[in-house]
Write a protein that holds these residues in place. Structure first.
Motif, PDB file in Angstrom:
ATOM      1  N   ALA A   4       0.827  -1.206   0.000  1.00 48.77           N
ATOM      2  CA  ALA A   4       0.000   0.000   0.000  1.00 48.77           C
ATOM      3  C   ALA A   4       0.861   1.255   0.000  1.00 48.77           C
ATOM      4  N   SER A   5       1.981   1.215   0.716  1.00 43.21           N
ATOM      5  CA  SER A   5       2.881   2.375   0.761  1.00 43.21           C
ATOM      6  C   SER A   5       3.468   2.665  -0.616  1.00 43.21           C
ATOM      7  N   ILE A   6       3.860   1.597  -1.313  1.00 42.73           N
ATOM      8  CA  ILE A   6       4.411   1.764  -2.661  1.00 42.73           C
ATOM      9  C   ILE A   6       3.358   2.357  -3.596  1.00 42.73           C
ATOM     10  N   GLY A   7       2.146   1.808  -3.537  1.00 44.02           N
ATOM     11  CA  GLY A   7       1.080   2.282  -4.417  1.00 44.02           C
ATOM     12  C   GLY A   7       0.707   3.727  -4.162  1.00 44.02           C
ATOM     13  N   THR A   8       0.612   4.101  -2.892  1.00 44.42           N
ATOM     14  CA  THR A   8       0.254   5.478  -2.538  1.00 44.42           C
ATOM     15  C   THR A   8       1.306   6.464  -3.017  1.00 44.42           C
ATOM     16  N   MET A   9       2.557   6.010  -2.998  1.00 41.40           N
ATOM     17  CA  MET A   9       3.670   6.881  -3.375  1.00 41.40           C
ATOM     18  C   MET A   9       3.572   7.328  -4.829  1.00 41.40           C
ATOM     19  N   VAL A  10       3.084   6.513  -5.716  1.00 44.42           N
ATOM     20  CA  VAL A  10       3.054   6.833  -7.146  1.00 44.42           C
ATOM     21  C   VAL A  10       1.659   7.140  -7.659  1.00 44.42           C
ATOM     22  N   ARG A  11       0.624   6.972  -6.839  1.00 43.81           N
ATOM     23  CA  ARG A  11      -0.746   7.118  -7.326  1.00 43.81           C
ATOM     24  C   ARG A  11      -1.070   8.530  -7.815  1.00 43.81           C
ATOM     25  N   SER A  12      -0.516   9.537  -7.172  1.00 44.73           N
ATOM     26  CA  SER A  12      -0.871  10.914  -7.518  1.00 44.73           C
ATOM     27  C   SER A  12      -0.397  11.317  -8.908  1.00 44.73           C
ATOM     28  N   PHE A  13       0.493  10.530  -9.513  1.00 45.98           N
ATOM     29  CA  PHE A  13       1.057  10.900 -10.808  1.00 45.98           C
ATOM     30  C   PHE A  13       0.388  10.173 -11.977  1.00 45.98           C
ATOM     31  N   VAL A  14      -0.463   9.172 -11.698  1.00 48.70           N
ATOM     32  CA  VAL A  14      -1.046   8.354 -12.758  1.00 48.70           C
ATOM     33  C   VAL A  14      -2.528   8.158 -12.494  1.00 48.70           C
ATOM     34  N   ASP A  15      -3.209   7.484 -13.449  1.00 45.01           N
ATOM     35  CA  ASP A  15      -4.650   7.243 -13.322  1.00 45.01           C
ATOM     36  C   ASP A  15      -4.974   5.980 -12.528  1.00 45.01           C
ATOM     37  N   GLY A  16      -4.014   5.112 -12.349  1.00 40.99           N
ATOM     38  CA  GLY A  16      -4.275   3.886 -11.595  1.00 40.99           C
ATOM     39  C   GLY A  16      -2.991   3.171 -11.222  1.00 40.99           C
ATOM     40  N   VAL A  17      -2.988   2.502 -10.041  1.00 44.03           N
ATOM     41  CA  VAL A  17      -1.823   1.757  -9.572  1.00 44.03           C
ATOM     42  C   VAL A  17      -2.292   0.390  -9.060  1.00 44.03           C
ATOM     43  N   ILE A  18      -1.568  -0.649  -9.497  1.00 40.97           N
ATOM     44  CA  ILE A  18      -1.848  -2.007  -9.019  1.00 40.97           C
ATOM     45  C   ILE A  18      -0.520  -2.597  -8.555  1.00 40.97           C
ATOM     46  N   VAL A  19      -0.477  -3.107  -7.316  1.00 41.61           N
ATOM     47  CA  VAL A  19       0.726  -3.716  -6.766  1.00 41.61           C
ATOM     48  C   VAL A  19       0.539  -5.232  -6.736  1.00 41.61           C
ATOM     49  N   LEU A  20       1.525  -5.949  -7.365  1.00 39.54           N
ATOM     50  CA  LEU A  20       1.453  -7.413  -7.473  1.00 39.54           C
ATOM     51  C   LEU A  20       2.590  -8.044  -6.675  1.00 39.54           C
ATOM     52  N   ASN A  21       2.370  -9.308  -6.249  1.00 38.23           N
ATOM     53  CA  ASN A  21       3.469 -10.067  -5.632  1.00 38.23           C
ATOM     54  C   ASN A  21       4.223 -10.818  -6.718  1.00 38.23           C
ATOM     55  N   ASP A  22       5.148 -11.703  -6.312  1.00 36.53           N
ATOM     56  CA  ASP A  22       5.955 -12.394  -7.312  1.00 36.53           C
ATOM     57  C   ASP A  22       5.167 -13.381  -8.146  1.00 36.53           C
ATOM     58  N   LYS A  23       3.887 -13.688  -7.710  1.00 35.83           N
ATOM     59  CA  LYS A  23       3.010 -14.581  -8.496  1.00 35.83           C
ATOM     60  C   LYS A  23       2.016 -13.764  -9.323  1.00 35.83           C
ATOM     61  N   PHE A  24       2.219 -12.464  -9.342  1.00 37.68           N
ATOM     62  CA  PHE A  24       1.362 -11.530 -10.081  1.00 37.68           C
ATOM     63  C   PHE A  24      -0.069 -11.502  -9.556  1.00 37.68           C
ATOM     64  N   GLU A  25      -0.186 -11.761  -8.245  1.00 34.77           N
ATOM     65  CA  GLU A  25      -1.486 -11.633  -7.589  1.00 34.77           C
ATOM     66  C   GLU A  25      -1.616 -10.218  -7.019  1.00 34.77           C
ATOM     67  N   ILE A  26      -2.832  -9.690  -7.078  1.00 36.75           N
ATOM     68  CA  ILE A  26      -3.061  -8.301  -6.675  1.00 36.75           C
ATOM     69  C   ILE A  26      -3.056  -8.199  -5.160  1.00 36.75           C
ATOM     70  N   LEU A  27      -2.097  -7.381  -4.654  1.00 36.95           N
ATOM     71  CA  LEU A  27      -2.015  -7.128  -3.216  1.00 36.95           C
ATOM     72  C   LEU A  27      -2.713  -5.821  -2.833  1.00 36.95           C
ATOM     73  N   TRP A  28      -2.717  -4.881  -3.771  1.00 36.08           N
ATOM     74  CA  TRP A  28      -3.315  -3.556  -3.479  1.00 36.08           C
ATOM     75  C   TRP A  28      -3.607  -2.876  -4.806  1.00 36.08           C
ATOM     76  N   HIS A  29      -4.674  -2.092  -4.860  1.00 35.58           N
ATOM     77  CA  HIS A  29      -4.984  -1.374  -6.108  1.00 35.58           C
ATOM     78  C   HIS A  29      -5.756  -0.082  -5.819  1.00 35.58           C
ATOM     79  N   ASP A  30      -5.548   0.874  -6.683  1.00 34.77           N
ATOM     80  CA  ASP A  30      -6.302   2.135  -6.654  1.00 34.77           C
ATOM     81  C   ASP A  30      -6.360   2.646  -8.089  1.00 34.77           C
ATOM     82  N   VAL A  31      -7.490   2.377  -8.746  1.00 40.50           N
ATOM     83  CA  VAL A  31      -7.657   2.702 -10.160  1.00 40.50           C
ATOM     84  C   VAL A  31      -8.813   3.680 -10.310  1.00 40.50           C
TER      85      VAL A  31
END
Length: 568
Positions: A4-31
């Motif tokens: 969530a910290s990573i996603g929040t850090m870059v969200r203000s610059f783009v229209d959507g952020v999705i953070v995945l783990n090493d299996k490409f499963e969604i851990l956090w999103h804000d789109v």
């Protein structure tokens, strides 16, 4: 939590952020809601967007199309307690949310402006330089963007206006300078500089520039046209001293005009500054040139400048001159005070000179010394200064448009040209004078004016004075035919017919007001006594006395001088 910290850090610059783990499963999103992605925590991103495939394994940016929507996806890898993949989604078509597209559009808008735009950062480095600025200064943006201003324009950093504006946070308005020189020719631009502030701090500085070459071209064309017209008239050839007219060219038969010419001749033989006051079209420059040619300075230059036609910053350097290095692009340039030498400098429409420049002019007139812009050396002023105003100086002083001390410096002696409407004899004279002049010019034997039209012209108030009358007669000659019995009201141009015909009704009303306008009916030796009596009754308040007499302030000033009246 870290996702969530990573996603929040870059969200203000783009229209959507999705953070995945090493299996490409969604851990956090804000789109953003405008992007139709139906996703949830734990979903596998590869199943939602299988087109991403191997692209998720490396950092990079690539386009995709989802539900007919063109999007851009940027992949960013992070390593912490786990290996994270951050998907940044941008919608280029959404100007309200996509900062990159919005910035791109704004830069395109800036590039299409006719005004030049140049922006610098806190280090004075040029960050923006649009196409209009390139054309104004004949420079290439690719060669100067990223350079400090003083390197790009080759000047001392301590003279940088951008640095000054960045430091003070105060804009600089309406400067006229040349920052670049091409083939030895300075590229002058008129510009203003502004700070860009955020949260109370200046983050950048930009300048808006306009090209004054159109003004120079207009002035050149006007002077050239005037020269050609004077060359065509054998009676008005340009003299070596820069003048065209003398007192012999001032026409008219009224007593007021003859007295005025006599007064001007007396003033001309003295080496004193003069203020000429008269409405538009009364011939202020004609008097100024005549006074120069009647004086002992006749062999020296007559230099004229219209203070209303030139921007303030250009006017200052034109009058006083500049030295090389005074500002970026400045060259050693002689001002008009120096150029006039022992001749005459004519400042036309002095009432249009900005207040800020008036104070500098006062010092020059008082000390008779001029200092070029950027110089510490002074030069003796040897010329006589003749100024002209088309407005009443006392009214200008009351309205704060002219400094009182400037008026005293300019008006060592004053010359008031009475308007044409107060010289009925001259209206009649000029009608016939211009009829003869334009008959010869157009080689047309047109008849005389009808009694009706002549009467209307004698009653008309002539706000444009002699110049307006001349233009009207020229128009009548053009419209008239040699076969006409007379030039009548029907020959009047449409724009004048309505104004002149309305004179009849006005004239009738004036007849009724004759009792309230007693001076108009007094043409005897008692006129002097009546004026003196009215002045005493109004405690010598010129405005009140003129209103009581039914004349203008300038006309009253003329009568006071004519009769030698002195305030007790």
């Amino acid at each position: 939590m870290y996702a969530a910290s990573i996603g929040t850090m870059v969200r203000s610059f783009v229209d959507g952020v999705i953070v995945l783990n090493d299996k490409f499963e969604i851990l956090w999103h804000d789109v953003h809601s405008d992007i139709p992605l139906d996703i949830g925590i734990g979903d596998n991103f590869l199943e939602i967007l299988p087109c991403t495939g191997e692209k998720l394994f490396e950092n990079g940016t690539f386009p995709i199309t989802f539900n007919d929507r063109k999007l851009e996806i940027e992949v960013k890898k992070f390593a912490a307690d786990l290996n994270y993949t951050v998907i940044c989604i941008e919608d280029p078509s959404n100007l309200s949310t996509n900062q990159k597209t919005r910035l791109y559009c704004l830069e395109k808008i800036v590039d299409t402006l006719r005004e030049g735009v140049m922006m610098s950062d806190h280090n004075g480095r040029i960050a923006l330089y649009n196409e209009a600025q390139e054309k104004l200064e004949s420079l290439d943006s690719s060669e100067i963007i990223g350079k400090p201003l003083w390197e790009a324009y080759n000047y001392n950093p301590q003279y940088s206006e951008h640095k000054h504006t960045f430091k003070t946070g105060k804009p600089i308005f309406s400067r006229y300078r040349a920052h670049s020189t091409v083939n030895g020719i300075p590229k002058y631009v008129n510009y203003s500089t502004y700070p860009i502030q955020k949260d109370g701090e200046t983050i950048a500085v930009f300048s808006l520039s306009t090209n004054e070459s159109h003004l120079k071209n207009w002035l050149h064309q006007t002077m050239e046209l005037k020269r050609q017209v004077e060359h065509e008239d054998p009676n008005h050839q340009l003299r070596k001293n820069g003048t065209t007219f003398s007192f012999d060219d001032i026409k008219g038969k009224s007593i007021a005009l003859k007295n005025l010419i006599h007064e001007a001749e007396n003033i001309a033989i003295h080496n004193t500054d003069v203020l000429i006051v008269g409405e538009t079209g009364t011939g202020k420059e004609l008097f100024a040139q005549s006074m120069h040619n009647h004086s002992l300075r006749a062999e020296s230059p007559f230099v004229a400048i219209n203070c209303a036609a030139i921007p303030e910053t250009l006017l200052e350097s034109t009058l006083f001159g500049t030295v090389k290095g005074a500002f970026t692009g400045a060259t050693n340039q002689m001002g008009l005070f120096e150029y006039a030498k022992k001749g005459t400098l004519f400042l036309d429409e002095i009432n249009s000179m900005p207040i800020t420049l008036q104070s500098k002019l006062i010092r020059v007139l008082q000390e008779r010394l001029v200092r070029r812009v950027g110089s510490n050396e002074v030069t003796q002023v040897e010329c006589t200064v003749i100024s002209a105003s088309n407005e009443d100086p006392e009214k200008l002083i009351e309205e704060g448009k002219m400094r009182l001390d400037l008026f005293y410096r300019l008006a060592h002696t004053s010359l008031y040209i009475t308007p044409l409407r107060e010289r009925t004899e001259d209206i009649h004279f000029f009608i016939h004078y211009f009829l003869d002049k334009y008959r010869r010019k157009f080689n047309k034997l047109v008849p005389e004016l009808s009694k009706t039209l002549l009467s209307l012209l004698l009653q008309y108030h002539w706000p444009g004075n002699t110049r307006e009358l001349e233009h009207l007669i020229e128009n009548l000659i053009i419209r008239a035919k040699e076969s006409d019995e007379s030039i009548d009201v029907e020959h009047l141009p449409a724009y004048m017919k309505k104004k002149i015909l309305s004179v009849q009704s006005v004239h009738l009303s004036k007849q009724k007001e004759l009792k309230r306008n007693p001076l108009k009916s007094i043409f005897s030796n008692s006129q002097e006594h009546y004026i003196h009596k009215t002045l005493d009754e109004t405690s010598w308040n010129i405005s009140k006395a003129a209103k009581t007499l039914g004349i203008t302030r300038q006309s009253l000033q003329y009568h006071i001088k004519k009769h030698g009246l002195v305030k007790p």
